[in-house]
Design an enzyme around this catalytic site. Sequence first.
Site, PDB file in Angstrom:
ATOM      1  N   LYS A   1      14.707 -29.170 -23.816  1.00  0.00           N
ATOM      2  CA  LYS A   1      16.017 -28.663 -23.584  1.00  0.00           C
ATOM      3  C   LYS A   1      16.478 -28.859 -22.177  1.00  0.00           C
ATOM      4  O   LYS A   1      17.857 -29.085 -22.026  1.00  0.00           O
ATOM      5  CB  LYS A   1      15.890 -27.032 -23.960  1.00  0.00           C
ATOM      6  CG  LYS A   1      17.430 -26.152 -23.720  1.00  0.00           C
ATOM      7  CD  LYS A   1      18.402 -26.694 -25.028  1.00  0.00           C
ATOM      8  CE  LYS A   1      19.773 -25.809 -24.755  1.00  0.00           C
ATOM      9  NZ  LYS A   1      19.555 -24.686 -24.813  1.00  0.00           N
ATOM     10  N   LYS A  39      23.627 -21.692 -15.280  1.00  0.00           N
ATOM     11  CA  LYS A  39      22.149 -21.280 -15.391  1.00  0.00           C
ATOM     12  C   LYS A  39      21.204 -22.152 -15.833  1.00  0.00           C
ATOM     13  O   LYS A  39      20.188 -22.246 -15.227  1.00  0.00           O
ATOM     14  CB  LYS A  39      22.276 -20.187 -16.451  1.00  0.00           C
ATOM     15  CG  LYS A  39      20.897 -19.329 -16.667  1.00  0.00           C
ATOM     16  CD  LYS A  39      20.829 -18.960 -18.163  1.00  0.00           C
ATOM     17  CE  LYS A  39      20.150 -19.851 -18.893  1.00  0.00           C
ATOM     18  NZ  LYS A  39      19.743 -19.428 -20.199  1.00  0.00           N
TER      19      LYS A  39
END
Lengths: 289, 289, 289, 289
Positions: free
Chosen positions: A170, A238
């Site tokens: 990811k 983030k």
Amino acid sequence: MNIGFIGLGIMGTPMAANLVRAGHTVVGYDVSEQRLDELVSHGGKAAGSLAEAVAQAHIVITMLPDSPQVEEVVFGSAGLLEYGAPGLLHIDMSTIRPETSRRVAQAATVKGIRAIDAPVSGGERGAVDGTLSIMVGGRAEDVESAREVLGVLGTTIVHVGPSGAGQTVKAANQLVVGGIYGLVAEAIVLLEASGVDPAAGLDVLAGGLAGSRILELKRHSMIKREFAPGFRIDLHDKDMGIIIAAAREAGVALPLTGVVAQLIAAARAQGHGSLDHSALLKVIERINA
Amino acid sequence: MNIGFIGLGIMGTPMAANLVRAGHTVVGYDVSEQRLDELVSHGGKAAGSLAEAVAQAHIVITMLPDSPQVEEVVFGSAGLLEYGAPGLLHIDMSTIRPETSRRVAQAATVKGIRAIDAPVSGGERGAVDGTLSIMVGGRAEDVESAREVLGVLGTTIVHVGPSGAGQTVKAANQLVVGGIYGLVAEAIVLLEASGVDPAAGLDVLAGGLAGSRILELKRHSMIKREFAPGFRIDLHDKDMGIIIAAAREAGVALPLTGVVAQLIAAARAQGHGSLDHSALLKVIERINA
Amino acid sequence: MNIGFIGLGIMGTPMAANLVRAGHTVVGYDVSEQRLDELVSHGGKAAGSLAEAVAQAHIVITMLPDSPQVEEVVFGSAGLLEYGAPGLLHIDMSTIRPETSRRVAQAATVKGIRAIDAPVSGGERGAVDGTLSIMVGGRAEDVESAREVLGVLGTTIVHVGPSGAGQTVKAANQLVVGGIYGLVAEAIVLLEASGVDPAAGLDVLAGGLAGSRILELKRHSMIKREFAPGFRIDLHDKDMGIIIAAAREAGVALPLTGVVAQLIAAARAQGHGSLDHSALLKVIERINA
Amino acid sequence: MNIGFIGLGIMGTPMAANLVRAGHTVVGYDVSEQRLDELVSHGGKAAGSLAEAVAQAHIVITMLPDSPQVEEVVFGSAGLLEYGAPGLLHIDMSTIRPETSRRVAQAATVKGIRAIDAPVSGGERGAVDGTLSIMVGGRAEDVESAREVLGVLGTTIVHVGPSGAGQTVKAANQLVVGGIYGLVAEAIVLLEASGVDPAAGLDVLAGGLAGSRILELKRHSMIKREFAPGFRIDLHDKDMGIIIAAAREAGVALPLTGVVAQLIAAARAQGHGSLDHSALLKVIERINA
């Protein structure tokens, strides 16, 4: 199957609803009462505490904002390791640091709990439609036990390696996505400043070796400066923090990614946190005006 | 149609051969005798001088390495502006600086010569097969006059703007291509250093928002470290010089591109100039070992 | 004054010894027995536990590797907040994240403990000679109470702002130091690759607007590739992590720093972690060979 | 000594005036009549053409904006190689590409003219006071012949290597200067965003390993956002172009410099071209607001 579902945000709620629809008993937990009510309206049950959501579950799915929330749910005194039954399968679908996923899996093993990391891509649309791409890290047998449930949530489910590997993939995904937005933004700025119609120019790029899913899906909205999310800058920022941390843990230097991270941080500093990540274009524009 | 063809390299020779095959009279010129012989073997004619290739031509195509060679052919005392007949159409298919293309077009106009810039992408394969993508800058009527001939050489022919616009779009293309190679290289290094199988990881990326033509075509060869060209680092390094110059002329700052340019320069400095541009991976590896 | 001293490493031991020499009663604690013995050889006392070092102290100084160690000493069940007497002054001289310093100070206040952050520059030499530069963050009155003791350890003691401000200034310092090493390294590589004697070239730079403490002190050793520490790459890499985190907390993007951080990470990835930070030159060299 | 002086700008005029004052016969040439009048007011003579300024000279000094102007003066049909007497010493004090300096020297040698490159630092102040730093490239005997005249213009005169070496050292100087401005700008932005008084913070930095001439001279004006030049962004941007070209010619990659060049280009794109180069701070601010 009894499924505990922790974290009923924009992604979690439609995912939990899909599991209800597929015939599972879903007991949800969230800090927000309103979100619990929404789950109930979809046919799920509302737990009064984290412990309650965990206690009777065969599978617990977590879909939380960041590493600290996952740590609290797993390691906290009212948490998953404390109340989860031996044999429980924990599927963490949050996007967090690979190193946190590895620590979660190790601690779970000690308690007889099986834990895998399974972050997703595909956004709210994919969560609603059950068409997420899911990158899974963990032991092969645990991943197999999770396939039926994951198959309700997504269409592409790939076991990419041991604990943490889902998160690493990811991270690699977000690194490439953020970078391509930056490159397309620089291409647009160069074309426009040179007096070339960016739509005509990007059409050519989209058809050749420079082509990408982002050019295909986003070039028209970027040229029109339409930045409704989509995936928010705040979240991509983030994720860049996770990528930089993952690189540090892996002991590698990533020079381009280092710059991309600062450009996305700049988008947030400029107040574009709630825009789509394609708003990276605003940073490249602002540096030039 | 009488076509003068200047520059019979890896790209120029098959392009000229395609024009012969389409029924045109092609008079070629190159500094290398051997290349002229090859053109003759394809049915073309060899000019003894630049002037000879230009003098009888309705159209002159140039396919040269860089801006200085184009300037010499156009502005030189034995060159195109000196010997080209009024009404001549000059199609420069070299990849050069947009500003040079604009100067060429202006000077040509003074002499009654029509000049357009038409750089290509698609590589040697596209040149041989006549399937190049062609980005064209110039006056609409001149571009129309060139369509028949360009249609022999490529399948996608897009008029993107005034003089120099073709070069600007090519620059934007190379900026994005170079950058994506860098990003994919960093993704591979991160995956491998984290103990994740890069093939499984990149498969996932290729299917989602991180997907790109480069991931589709090159991920397997990159993972295997197969870097036979393809498009050489040396040429991409030259193109980065053009991009940086084009940004400077347009008065824009491109921070990511600034880093990509240095990484490609590093590939060359490390001696990988004759490898495929996907060898940018070797730079990201070396910075980590 | 009774001083507890936690963390007796390369920096902590000579600092504690200087405090003994100045007449203070120093009770040290460290996980290493050997280091405790060394403190005793300097006239200090060895505590058997953290609690023992803290319990009788008027002042506790911590000199620890990174944020997690400070958090454990302060927040741990056997730690400073648990065992420190109300009125205790805690001086944390470690280099850690500003945000951690702020959390420490807040939690301390609740327990009636006064806490200031006071990271240093000047290295082992400065620790031994008592000539450190000390950047102090905290309430003015607490900083005043610390001046006598800090005056034993350093010659420059500057109160730069509230809690965490000392750490922020240290972060800014390390950002500039790391960056100048990178710039000087690039200057050396450019000079050498151009066939210019780098010693003659850097002499000129050192005398003009490009001049810096680093050029003054390190240019000769860098040109000779002498990289005995000094301040280790490993530590500067840790500090870059703090800087990137501090920028993230402050919500600012720092594009140059983003690149410098990756170059220092590369130095570590290349195995130069125990060399002096001027070994950043090896990264710039390697990217070119 | 008869000295031809070509280029009477902000730097050239006071330099020529100093040479008059030292007793030399100075024949100046510039495209601006007004500047010629000013030279005459200082006691110099105005040439009606380049050829006239060159023809009787023992030494010709050029002080021009960039490489193309030097090329025109040297290689042009009315220029130095055409009209300079054999034995003439040409001192080019412009800041240009090292490669141009090498070509000038080679071509001059063929004509029996001796050419050295001698770019300066120290700015308008140094030009007026005769306190420039001068970096000289060329044959040792030619540099010796120039020392008397250079000694009128500057206080530090260093022979750094063969033809072009002066320019390379100047390039290295500007690379370091531009980079330090960027680092100090990032430090200021980090301090301010963290609520720390930047003046107190930079005072500490200035006294330690982060110290530099720039911190010493410019930190107060930068904090106050006073950006009256000094050395203009436009000129530093031009110099960054020279540095990038010099790195390309030397075949080296300079990753930090690649970013610094884009940041200075951004300062220009934002309209700060006529401000002092310390206005790089405005770019780092703007990327954050």
